[in-house]
Design an enzyme around this catalytic site. Sequence first.
Site, PDB file in Angstrom:
ATOM      1  N   ASN A   9     -35.698  -2.383 -57.681  1.00  0.00           N
ATOM      2  CA  ASN A   9     -34.296  -2.275 -57.264  1.00  0.00           C
ATOM      3  C   ASN A   9     -33.714  -3.685 -57.253  1.00  0.00           C
ATOM      4  OD1 ASN A   9     -31.862  -1.858 -56.003  1.00  0.00           O
ATOM      5  ND2 ASN A   9     -32.737  -1.253 -54.019  1.00  0.00           N
ATOM      6  N   LYS A  11     -30.766  -4.623 -56.900  1.00  0.00           N
ATOM      7  CA  LYS A  11     -29.582  -4.764 -56.034  1.00  0.00           C
ATOM      8  C   LYS A  11     -28.489  -5.525 -56.788  1.00  0.00           C
ATOM      9  CE  LYS A  11     -32.603  -4.228 -52.117  1.00  0.00           C
ATOM     10  NZ  LYS A  11     -32.900  -4.490 -50.728  1.00  0.00           N
ATOM     11  N   HIS A  98     -29.932   4.745 -50.244  1.00  0.00           N
ATOM     12  CA  HIS A  98     -30.567   3.497 -49.812  1.00  0.00           C
ATOM     13  C   HIS A  98     -29.959   3.064 -48.480  1.00  0.00           C
ATOM     14  CE1 HIS A  98     -31.738  -0.708 -49.664  1.00  0.00           C
ATOM     15  NE2 HIS A  98     -32.693  -0.402 -50.514  1.00  0.00           N
ATOM     16  N   GLU A 100     -28.958   0.339 -47.455  1.00  0.00           N
ATOM     17  CA  GLU A 100     -27.781  -0.543 -47.583  1.00  0.00           C
ATOM     18  C   GLU A 100     -26.527   0.284 -47.881  1.00  0.00           C
ATOM     19  OE1 GLU A 100     -29.560  -3.206 -50.434  1.00  0.00           O
ATOM     20  OE2 GLU A 100     -30.945  -3.858 -48.865  1.00  0.00           O
ATOM     21  N   GLU A 170     -38.489   3.749 -46.641  1.00  0.00           N
ATOM     22  CA  GLU A 170     -38.202   2.318 -46.486  1.00  0.00           C
ATOM     23  C   GLU A 170     -37.770   2.036 -45.051  1.00  0.00           C
ATOM     24  OE1 GLU A 170     -37.099   0.465 -50.481  1.00  0.00           O
ATOM     25  OE2 GLU A 170     -35.269   1.361 -49.718  1.00  0.00           O
ATOM     26  N   GLY A 176     -36.210  -6.693 -47.037  1.00  0.00           N
ATOM     27  CA  GLY A 176     -35.706  -8.053 -47.226  1.00  0.00           C
ATOM     28  C   GLY A 176     -36.006  -8.994 -46.059  1.00  0.00           C
ATOM     29  N   SER A 216     -40.266  -5.247 -48.312  1.00  0.00           N
ATOM     30  CA  SER A 216     -41.077  -6.464 -48.437  1.00  0.00           C
ATOM     31  C   SER A 216     -42.440  -6.213 -49.079  1.00  0.00           C
ATOM     32  CB  SER A 216     -41.228  -7.157 -47.079  1.00  0.00           C
ATOM     33  OG  SER A 216     -39.956  -7.508 -46.561  1.00  0.00           O
TER      34      SER A 216
HETATM   35  P1  PGA Z   1     -37.290  -5.605 -50.448  1.00  0.00           P
HETATM   36  O1  PGA Z   1     -36.260  -4.381 -50.705  1.00  0.00           O
HETATM   37  O2  PGA Z   1     -38.490  -5.336 -51.321  1.00  0.00           O
HETATM   38  O3  PGA Z   1     -36.533  -6.835 -50.852  1.00  0.00           O
HETATM   39  O4  PGA Z   1     -37.635  -5.583 -48.998  1.00  0.00           O
HETATM   40  C1  PGA Z   1     -36.713  -3.069 -50.863  1.00  0.00           C
HETATM   41  C2  PGA Z   1     -35.528  -2.156 -51.056  1.00  0.00           C
HETATM   42  O5  PGA Z   1     -34.499  -2.356 -50.401  1.00  0.00           O
HETATM   43  O6  PGA Z   1     -35.567  -1.214 -51.871  1.00  0.00           O
END
Ligand code: PGA
Length: 253
Positions: A9, A11, A98, A100, A170, A176, A216
């Site tokens: 992903n 983003k 997601h 976000e 998640e 992140g 992460s």
């Molecule tokens: P990250 O994001 O690996 O940077 O923690 C995962 C995600 O949001 O899909």
Amino acid sequence: MRKNIVAGNWKMNKTFEEADTLISDIMDLLEKNELDRNTLMILCPPFPYIEMCTDYSNDSYFMVGAQNVADQERGAYTGEVSAEMLQSLETSYCIVGHSERRQYYGETDQTVARKVDLLLQHDIRPIVCCGEVLDEREAGKQFDVVKRQITDGLFHLTPEQFGQIVIAYEPVWAIGTGKTATPQQAQEIHAFIRNLIAEKYGKQVADETSILYGGSCKPSNAKELFANPDVDGGLIGGASLQAKDFVDIALAF
Ligand code: PGA
């Protein structure tokens, strides 16, 4: 048998040129290091780079997914991208719900349900995200939250439709932040999710559903996470922006 999946992903990262470099670096690495035959790699770039990715993917190194889709079929929805458009670009997967999108754009389980329906109508497989925020984890509510997200977002589907779904657990506190769920924490929720699916759709559908971990995930912890019986891969954010890290994660099976 269900697939192991490693989905990147990206983003809102990378210029066109940087995206081009990332994809060709990934392909170079995949030429030198073959993935396990049961491992599927998916790249989820920003919308403007989907066509470039599908052009590259004709070599069948990976599949292409979008990060979002409109919750309406077509028409006067300025700035939105429809499932039909994604289908016309040969997009095979799409991330939905997601955290976000839920946090910053007000998406609800009902929005997720509508998007999932539209994607399935256009032969695109939804990668549906669920997961609790830190307060919910600290209050021991993670199971209730995930159950609500899965039930309200997905359990209106027929068993046949559900067979198209990929789930990504998640925990929001791990996205992140550099803070990863422990393999035990991941396995516990993944097993819970598979059990929910089995109760609703039966054991066979549950056994065939890929459930990914996200938050992460990186080369140093992927092996430990993926070794769990109910963890079928990862949805990778930050580490998917570096070709070597991302391919190393995919090689962790
Ligand atoms: P990250 O994001 O690996 O940077 O923690 C995962 C995600 O949001 O899909």
